[in-house]
Every structure is written in structure tokens, then in C-alpha cells.
Scaffold this motif. Structure first.
Motif, PDB file in Angstrom:
ATOM      1  N   UNK A 247      30.831 -21.092  -3.343  1.00 23.58           N
ATOM      2  CA  UNK A 247      29.386 -20.886  -3.188  1.00 23.58           C
ATOM      3  C   UNK A 247      28.811 -19.855  -4.154  1.00 23.58           C
ATOM      4  N   UNK A 248      29.551 -18.813  -4.470  1.00 25.75           N
ATOM      5  CA  UNK A 248      29.021 -17.780  -5.355  1.00 25.75           C
ATOM      6  C   UNK A 248      28.788 -18.318  -6.761  1.00 25.75           C
ATOM      7  N   UNK A 249      29.738 -19.086  -7.267  1.00 21.81           N
ATOM      8  CA  UNK A 249      29.583 -19.649  -8.615  1.00 21.81           C
ATOM      9  C   UNK A 249      28.438 -20.669  -8.631  1.00 21.81           C
ATOM     10  N   UNK A 250      28.370 -21.503  -7.611  1.00 25.12           N
ATOM     11  CA  UNK A 250      27.268 -22.459  -7.538  1.00 25.12           C
ATOM     12  C   UNK A 250      25.933 -21.725  -7.466  1.00 25.12           C
ATOM     13  N   UNK A 251      25.871 -20.688  -6.656  1.00 25.69           N
ATOM     14  CA  UNK A 251      24.641 -19.921  -6.504  1.00 25.69           C
ATOM     15  C   UNK A 251      24.188 -19.330  -7.841  1.00 25.69           C
ATOM     16  N   UNK A 252      25.113 -18.815  -8.619  1.00 25.50           N
ATOM     17  CA  UNK A 252      24.762 -18.253  -9.922  1.00 25.50           C
ATOM     18  C   UNK A 252      24.130 -19.309 -10.816  1.00 25.50           C
ATOM     19  N   UNK A 253      24.741 -20.478 -10.885  1.00 28.30           N
ATOM     20  CA  UNK A 253      24.231 -21.555 -11.731  1.00 28.30           C
ATOM     21  C   UNK A 253      22.867 -22.044 -11.254  1.00 28.30           C
ATOM     22  N   UNK A 254      22.739 -22.239  -9.947  1.00 29.33           N
ATOM     23  CA  UNK A 254      21.477 -22.715  -9.386  1.00 29.33           C
ATOM     24  C   UNK A 254      20.367 -21.704  -9.621  1.00 29.33           C
ATOM     25  N   UNK A 255      20.662 -20.427  -9.371  1.00 29.52           N
ATOM     26  CA  UNK A 255      19.644 -19.391  -9.521  1.00 29.52           C
ATOM     27  C   UNK A 255      19.161 -19.292 -10.960  1.00 29.52           C
ATOM     28  N   UNK A 256      20.077 -19.341 -11.914  1.00 31.89           N
ATOM     29  CA  UNK A 256      19.693 -19.286 -13.323  1.00 31.89           C
ATOM     30  C   UNK A 256      18.753 -20.435 -13.682  1.00 31.89           C
ATOM     31  N   UNK A 257      19.070 -21.626 -13.200  1.00 29.85           N
ATOM     32  CA  UNK A 257      18.236 -22.795 -13.514  1.00 29.85           C
ATOM     33  C   UNK A 257      16.882 -22.701 -12.824  1.00 29.85           C
ATOM     34  N   UNK A 258      16.886 -22.256 -11.571  1.00 32.28           N
ATOM     35  CA  UNK A 258      15.623 -22.146 -10.845  1.00 32.28           C
ATOM     36  C   UNK A 258      14.716 -21.086 -11.451  1.00 32.28           C
ATOM     37  N   UNK A 259      15.291 -19.976 -11.870  1.00 29.87           N
ATOM     38  CA  UNK A 259      14.468 -18.917 -12.453  1.00 29.87           C
ATOM     39  C   UNK A 259      13.808 -19.373 -13.753  1.00 29.87           C
ATOM     40  N   UNK A 260      14.466 -20.250 -14.493  1.00 30.41           N
ATOM     41  CA  UNK A 260      13.897 -20.773 -15.732  1.00 30.41           C
ATOM     42  C   UNK A 260      12.829 -21.827 -15.471  1.00 30.41           C
ATOM     43  N   UNK A 261      13.052 -22.662 -14.444  1.00 29.31           N
ATOM     44  CA  UNK A 261      12.229 -23.859 -14.322  1.00 29.31           C
ATOM     45  C   UNK A 261      11.593 -24.060 -12.946  1.00 29.31           C
ATOM     46  N   UNK A 262      12.104 -23.411 -11.900  1.00 30.61           N
ATOM     47  CA  UNK A 262      11.708 -23.760 -10.538  1.00 30.61           C
ATOM     48  C   UNK A 262      10.441 -23.134 -10.038  1.00 30.61           C
ATOM     49  N   UNK A 263       9.803 -22.282 -10.833  1.00 34.55           N
ATOM     50  CA  UNK A 263       8.576 -21.625 -10.386  1.00 34.55           C
ATOM     51  C   UNK A 263       7.320 -22.280 -10.962  1.00 34.55           C
ATOM     52  N   UNK A 264       7.494 -23.420 -11.611  1.00 31.16           N
ATOM     53  CA  UNK A 264       6.354 -24.092 -12.224  1.00 31.16           C
ATOM     54  C   UNK A 264       5.439 -24.775 -11.238  1.00 31.16           C
TER      55      UNK A 264
END
Length: 264
Positions: A247-264
Motif C-alpha cells: 500500500x505504501x508504494x501504491x500510495x506514493x505513485x497514486x499521490x504523485x499522479x493526483x497532485x499533477x493532474x487530479x485537482x483540475x
């Protein structure tokens, strides 16, 4: 617990995180309920509005008569999003949850800010392999496939080092409605988004466990290469269920992607 009746029946869902934050919907895999996301959802909910739910035929949601199609699951998701007032949201989909995410990105890309496709593909298995699984379940119930599914879900290291967790997730599989599982297998047997995903305009990241036996890394990489601009990441020491095994590794990857694109 929260329940909402949509067109196909009752849906069990949960919301966490700030109500005004950008929304992220987590869509789980075949044979699981939304508890599979517990660790990831808890961490993400510090900064995101997190929605998890049990797909039709799974968990505490109702089991409408089968067979199902991937489009049915997508329509259910759109209905739940509309009920919750989610005009746009990010989606993280695991296995069949990723197929649902791909279908939504093809049909209604304006609803998505970002997409993470975990341990999934544009086509998973063959009609013959799914029909064989269905026949095994009809003869022996979910217990007849439980051990082989665990081998695909989790690495040998997980089996050896976390036997109690393994037993718990095996129990979780056995407690899913068999009719819902079969109807979902029927959807998977027909699902093929190979050609359609070439038009997906949503910022996409594909991730996969390096020990995934259900959707091996090369299959997931092939899917990513078909989606314009999609990224790809390998999760080491992981099988088919990263939110449980890594879960920690998945969370890191997901968070990085969301911070770049998920706030649009």
C-alpha cells in the motif's frame, strides 16, 4: 455505512476526507469489496474527498441478475457519482476496476481529471478461461477457486510471511456472492477495450506488481502504450493486489499522479 438505490439496485459506499476537496473514486477488483482500499483511502483522505463502493454483485451491494457487461458497471459508477454531486473526479481502478476506468475514460472523459490503472489491461483473459472458471464455481462454489486465486493475488513472500492476512483475504473472497462473481466473470469474458483506449485523453498512469500472475507486467505495459501519454510504473515485491501487499508504494505513485493532474 451508506446505501443508495440506483437503477440496478442498492449500492454500498463510503465517503471520507474533506467534503470540499477534489474527489477520488477507488474501484476494487473482482472478488473483493471496498475494504481492499482501507489503508490507501485512509492516507489519501487527509487531502482528498475519497469515495469507495462495492460494485454490483459484490460486498453489501445488491446482486442483480446476470450476465453483466463492463458498461453496466460504468453506468453504475456514473449514477453514484451523480448522486454524490461529483461532476469531475479522479479514478483509481484495480483489475476490473481499471477496465471500468478505461470504459469511463472512453465514453465520458469529461468526468475524469486523472486516471490510475492498477494491475489491469484492455482485455483480461479469454472467453474460454473465464467460462472455465465459471463452470468450476458452479460445480464447487468459490472455495473451488480460492487457493488458485490467492496464488495470483499475492506473491510467495506474502504467503510465507503473512499467513494470517492471507487467510483473511481468502475468507473475504469466499464471502462474496457467487452469483455476482459469476456474472462479473461473464462481463470480463466479453470485455475488450484494446482499440478504444487509443482515444483516451485523460492523464493516465498504469501500475502493476512485478509478481502479478493475473495481469502480468508486459500486459499492463502494452495497455499503457496504447493510451496517449500514459505513464507506467512497476511495484516491486507485489502481486495482483497492491493496496493490500504494497500500500505504501501504491500510495506514493497514486499521490504523485493526483497532485499533477487530479485537482483540475
Amino acid at each position: 455505512m451508506a446505501f443508495t438505490r440506483l437503477g440496478h439496485g442498492l449500492v454500498h459506499w463510503r465517503e471520507s476526507g474533506p467534503a470540499g476537496a477534489p474527489a477520488v473514486v477507488l474501484v476494487n477488483s473482482l472478488g473483493t469489496d471496498f475494504r481492499i482500499w482501507d489503508e490507501v483511502a485512509a492516507a489519501l483522505s487527509a487531502n482528498w474527498r475519497i469515495i469507495t463502493y462495492d460494485k454490483r454483485g459484490h460486498g453489501l451491494s445488491e446482486v442483480p441478475p446476470g450476465p453483466y457487461a463492463i458498461g453496466d458497471f460504468t453506468d453504475d459508477l456514473i449514477g453514484l457519482a451523480d448522486h454524490l454531486g461529483l461532476t469531475r473526479f479522479a479514478l483509481v481502478g484495480l483489475s476490473i476496476g481499471g477496465l471500468i476506468g478505461q470504459d469511463l475514460a472512453v465514453r465520458r472523459p469529461e468526468r475524469l481529471t486523472a486516471l490510475v490503472l492498477a494491475d489491469t489491461a484492455s482485455k483480461v483473459g479469454t472467453a474460454e478461461s473465464w467460462n472455465a472458471r465459471i463452470e468450476t464455481i458452479r460445480k464447487g462454489g468459490l472455495a473451488a477457486i480460492a487457493d488458485s486465486v490467492m496464488e495470483r493475488w499475492f506473491t510467495p513472500a506474502f504467503h510465507a510471511g503473512r499467513p494470517d492476512d492471507l487467510a483473511g483475504w481468502r475468507n473475504a473472497l469466499l464471502r462474496q456472492p457467487a452469483d455476482g462473481y459469476i456474472a462479473t466473470c461473464q462481463a470480463l469474458s466479453q470485455a475488450d477495450l484494446t482499440n478504444a483506449i487509443g482515444s483516451v485523453p485523460v492523464p493516465t498512469l498504469a501500475v502493476v506488481g512485478d509478481g502479478d500472475l493475473s495481469t502480468p507486467p508486459d500486459l499492463v505495459r502494452e495497455m499503457a502504450q496504447r493510451i496517449p501519454g500514459a505513464g507506467f510504473a512497476l511495484i516491486k515485491g507485489c502481486g495482483h493486489i497492491p493496496p493490500v501487499e504494497q500500500p505504501d508504494r501504491l500510495l506514493t505513485l497514486v499521490t504523485e499522479h493526483l497532485e499533477k493532474h487530479g485537482r483540475g
